[in-house]
Design a protein around this motif. Structure first.
Motif, PDB file in Angstrom:
ATOM      1  N   GLN A  20       1.043  -1.269   0.216  1.00  0.00           N
ATOM      2  CA  GLN A  20       0.163   0.087  -0.130  1.00  0.00           C
ATOM      3  C   GLN A  20       0.623   1.296  -0.018  1.00  0.00           C
ATOM      4  OE1 GLN A  20      -3.010   0.362   3.102  1.00  0.00           O
ATOM      5  NE2 GLN A  20      -3.556   2.122   2.549  1.00  0.00           N
ATOM      6  N   ILE A  21       0.728   2.140  -0.999  1.00  0.00           N
ATOM      7  CA  ILE A  21       1.458   3.467  -1.086  1.00  0.00           C
ATOM      8  C   ILE A  21       0.502   4.476  -0.372  1.00  0.00           C
ATOM      9  CG2 ILE A  21       2.370   5.005  -2.472  1.00  0.00           C
ATOM     10  CD1 ILE A  21       2.515   2.826  -4.831  1.00  0.00           C
ATOM     11  N   LYS A  22       1.160   5.245   0.359  1.00  0.00           N
ATOM     12  CA  LYS A  22       0.083   6.358   1.094  1.00  0.00           C
ATOM     13  C   LYS A  22       1.225   7.558   1.021  1.00  0.00           C
ATOM     14  CE  LYS A  22      -3.546   6.483   4.420  1.00  0.00           C
ATOM     15  NZ  LYS A  22      -4.062   5.764   5.271  1.00  0.00           N
ATOM     16  N   GLY A  23       1.128   8.440   0.220  1.00  0.00           N
ATOM     17  CA  GLY A  23       1.834   9.866   0.253  1.00  0.00           C
ATOM     18  C   GLY A  23       3.208   9.117  -0.144  1.00  0.00           C
ATOM     19  N   THR A  24       4.282   9.258   0.642  1.00  0.00           N
ATOM     20  CA  THR A  24       5.439   8.914   0.298  1.00  0.00           C
ATOM     21  C   THR A  24       5.830   7.653   1.006  1.00  0.00           C
ATOM     22  OG1 THR A  24       6.435  10.316   1.924  1.00  0.00           O
ATOM     23  CG2 THR A  24       6.324  11.100  -0.502  1.00  0.00           C
ATOM     24  N   ALA A  25       4.890   7.162   1.750  1.00  0.00           N
ATOM     25  CA  ALA A  25       5.297   5.672   2.491  1.00  0.00           C
ATOM     26  C   ALA A  25       4.610   4.629   1.807  1.00  0.00           C
ATOM     27  CB  ALA A  25       4.740   5.969   3.938  1.00  0.00           C
ATOM     28  N   CYS A  26       5.278   3.592   1.993  1.00  0.00           N
ATOM     29  CA  CYS A  26       4.776   2.374   1.539  1.00  0.00           C
ATOM     30  C   CYS A  26       4.759   1.209   2.738  1.00  0.00           C
ATOM     31  CB  CYS A  26       5.835   1.613   0.623  1.00  0.00           C
ATOM     32  SG  CYS A  26       5.776   2.545  -0.687  1.00  0.00           S
ATOM     33  N   ARG A  27       3.651   0.329   2.483  1.00  0.00           N
ATOM     34  CA  ARG A  27       3.692  -0.771   3.786  1.00  0.00           C
ATOM     35  C   ARG A  27       3.177  -2.037   2.944  1.00  0.00           C
ATOM     36  NH1 ARG A  27      -0.758  -2.596   6.908  1.00  0.00           N
ATOM     37  NH2 ARG A  27      -2.324  -1.598   5.410  1.00  0.00           N
ATOM     38  N   GLU A  28       4.073  -3.059   3.413  1.00  0.00           N
ATOM     39  CA  GLU A  28       3.726  -4.428   3.162  1.00  0.00           C
ATOM     40  C   GLU A  28       2.423  -4.790   3.463  1.00  0.00           C
ATOM     41  OE1 GLU A  28       6.001  -8.663   1.914  1.00  0.00           O
ATOM     42  OE2 GLU A  28       6.831  -7.388   3.567  1.00  0.00           O
ATOM     43  N   VAL A  29       1.351  -5.090   2.653  1.00  0.00           N
ATOM     44  CA  VAL A  29       0.227  -5.675   3.572  1.00  0.00           C
ATOM     45  C   VAL A  29       0.036  -7.067   3.234  1.00  0.00           C
ATOM     46  CG1 VAL A  29      -2.382  -5.670   2.984  1.00  0.00           C
ATOM     47  CG2 VAL A  29      -1.143  -3.581   2.756  1.00  0.00           C
ATOM     48  N   LEU A  30       0.650  -7.808   2.192  1.00  0.00           N
ATOM     49  CA  LEU A  30       0.686  -9.383   1.926  1.00  0.00           C
ATOM     50  C   LEU A  30       1.860  -9.640   1.530  1.00  0.00           C
ATOM     51  CD1 LEU A  30      -1.029 -11.894   1.962  1.00  0.00           C
ATOM     52  CD2 LEU A  30      -1.645 -11.234  -0.126  1.00  0.00           C
ATOM     53  N   SER A  31       2.489 -10.671   2.127  1.00  0.00           N
ATOM     54  CA  SER A  31       3.962 -11.108   1.360  1.00  0.00           C
ATOM     55  C   SER A  31       3.690 -11.867   0.298  1.00  0.00           C
ATOM     56  CB  SER A  31       4.584 -12.003   2.295  1.00  0.00           C
ATOM     57  OG  SER A  31       5.012 -11.223   3.647  1.00  0.00           O
ATOM     58  N   SER A  32       4.573 -11.740  -0.741  1.00  0.00           N
ATOM     59  CA  SER A  32       4.575 -12.656  -2.056  1.00  0.00           C
ATOM     60  C   SER A  32       4.955 -13.908  -1.558  1.00  0.00           C
ATOM     61  CB  SER A  32       5.557 -12.186  -3.030  1.00  0.00           C
ATOM     62  OG  SER A  32       5.431 -13.145  -4.098  1.00  0.00           O
ATOM     63  N   HIS A  33       4.131 -15.063  -2.365  1.00  0.00           N
ATOM     64  CA  HIS A  33       4.550 -16.487  -2.471  1.00  0.00           C
ATOM     65  C   HIS A  33       6.126 -16.293  -3.238  1.00  0.00           C
ATOM     66  CE1 HIS A  33       0.518 -18.333  -2.126  1.00  0.00           C
ATOM     67  NE2 HIS A  33       0.698 -17.561  -1.115  1.00  0.00           N
ATOM     68  N   HIS A  34       6.739 -17.507  -2.893  1.00  0.00           N
ATOM     69  CA  HIS A  34       8.150 -17.685  -3.575  1.00  0.00           C
ATOM     70  C   HIS A  34       7.850 -18.459  -4.859  1.00  0.00           C
ATOM     71  CE1 HIS A  34      12.205 -19.147  -4.652  1.00  0.00           C
ATOM     72  NE2 HIS A  34      12.679 -18.213  -4.092  1.00  0.00           N
ATOM     73  N   HIS A  35       8.266 -17.597  -5.946  1.00  0.00           N
ATOM     74  CA  HIS A  35       7.945 -18.377  -7.312  1.00  0.00           C
ATOM     75  C   HIS A  35       9.438 -18.890  -7.804  1.00  0.00           C
ATOM     76  CE1 HIS A  35       3.991 -16.743  -7.421  1.00  0.00           C
ATOM     77  NE2 HIS A  35       4.486 -15.664  -7.031  1.00  0.00           N
ATOM     78  N   THR A  36       9.278 -19.877  -8.841  1.00  0.00           N
ATOM     79  CA  THR A  36      10.532 -20.296  -9.306  1.00  0.00           C
ATOM     80  C   THR A  36      10.460 -19.872 -10.955  1.00  0.00           C
ATOM     81  OG1 THR A  36      10.405 -22.397  -8.063  1.00  0.00           O
ATOM     82  CG2 THR A  36      11.845 -22.268 -10.193  1.00  0.00           C
ATOM     83  N   PRO A  37      11.284 -18.689 -11.243  1.00  0.00           N
ATOM     84  CA  PRO A  37      11.169 -18.463 -12.603  1.00  0.00           C
ATOM     85  C   PRO A  37      11.810 -19.206 -13.748  1.00  0.00           C
ATOM     86  CG  PRO A  37      13.060 -17.313 -11.303  1.00  0.00           C
ATOM     87  CD  PRO A  37      12.343 -18.218 -10.532  1.00  0.00           C
TER      88      PRO A  37
END
Length: 199
Positions: free
Chosen positions: A114-131
């Motif tokens: 989530q971006i709020k002004g000039t700050a960011c916050r991780e709301v949900l972590s990404s799963h690990h993917h194998t590219p």
């Protein structure tokens, strides 16, 4: 003066990049990185192997102004998994992400920022993917992390040299895996053709 949607989004890239560098301790990052099949808004590489390994992890972030068509934006972020280990959608919805949006992202395995002004916050972590191996190598090349980037170690700090050696070891392993994948695919194809000829 009115800005286009793309201009408004591109103004968020440096904010997200700065947050990503600090949050994930990335040692290399890029903005608006063009790849063969895509263009990544924010791209980062971090060392996850510690002192004794060259293991790295790549992160791609799709940046959107507002939340718009959430499933469409999520699909765009998910597409980056062919290139990187972790994928995120960064957006600035007025009231945050709603439960359905978090559920969609969780189901797809993408993270939310989530971006709020000039700050960011991780709301949900990404799963690990194998590219896909060769596409992961393209990311490394685009960020200047191939063999040539360590040609003049005397110009780098001691920490950069250590990270460079670790990354080079990780890229060498990735290259070996790609070669094995391609060789086994060629062998399988050749065997399949021989089988057809013998019937």
């Amino acid at each position: 003066m009115a800005f286009s949607k793309n201009d408004q989004e591109s103004r968020l890239y440096p904010i997200v990049e700065k947050w990503m560098m600090k949050r994930f301790r990335c040692f290399k990052a890029g903005i608006n990185v063009g790849l063969k099949y895509s263009r990544v808004d924010v791209l980062g590489v971090r060392d996850v192997g510690g002192r004794l390994s060259g293991d790295i992890e790549t992160i791609a972030i799709e940046v959107k102004k507002g939340s718009g068509l959430f499933a469409t934006a999520s699909g765009q972020a998910l597409g980056y998994q062919v290139y990187v280990n972790r994928v995120y959608l960064a957006a600035s919805p007025e009231n945050g992400f709603n439960p359905s949006e978090v559920e969609i992202a969780s189901h797809l395995g993408i993270g939310l920022i989530q971006i709020k002004g000039t700050a960011c916050r991780e709301v949900l972590s990404s799963h690990h993917h194998t590219p896909i191996s060769r596409m992961a190598l393209e990311v490394a090349e685009k960020l200047g992390l191939g063999h040539a980037s360590y040609a003049a170690p005397s110009l780098k700090s001691a920490q950069e040299q250590i990270v460079g050696r670790r990354f080079h070891a990780g890229i060498s392993r990735l290259h070996s895996q790609t070669t094995r994948d391609l060789s086994s695919g060629t062998s399988s194809l050749r065997n399949a053709k021989l089988g057809l000829l013998n019937t």
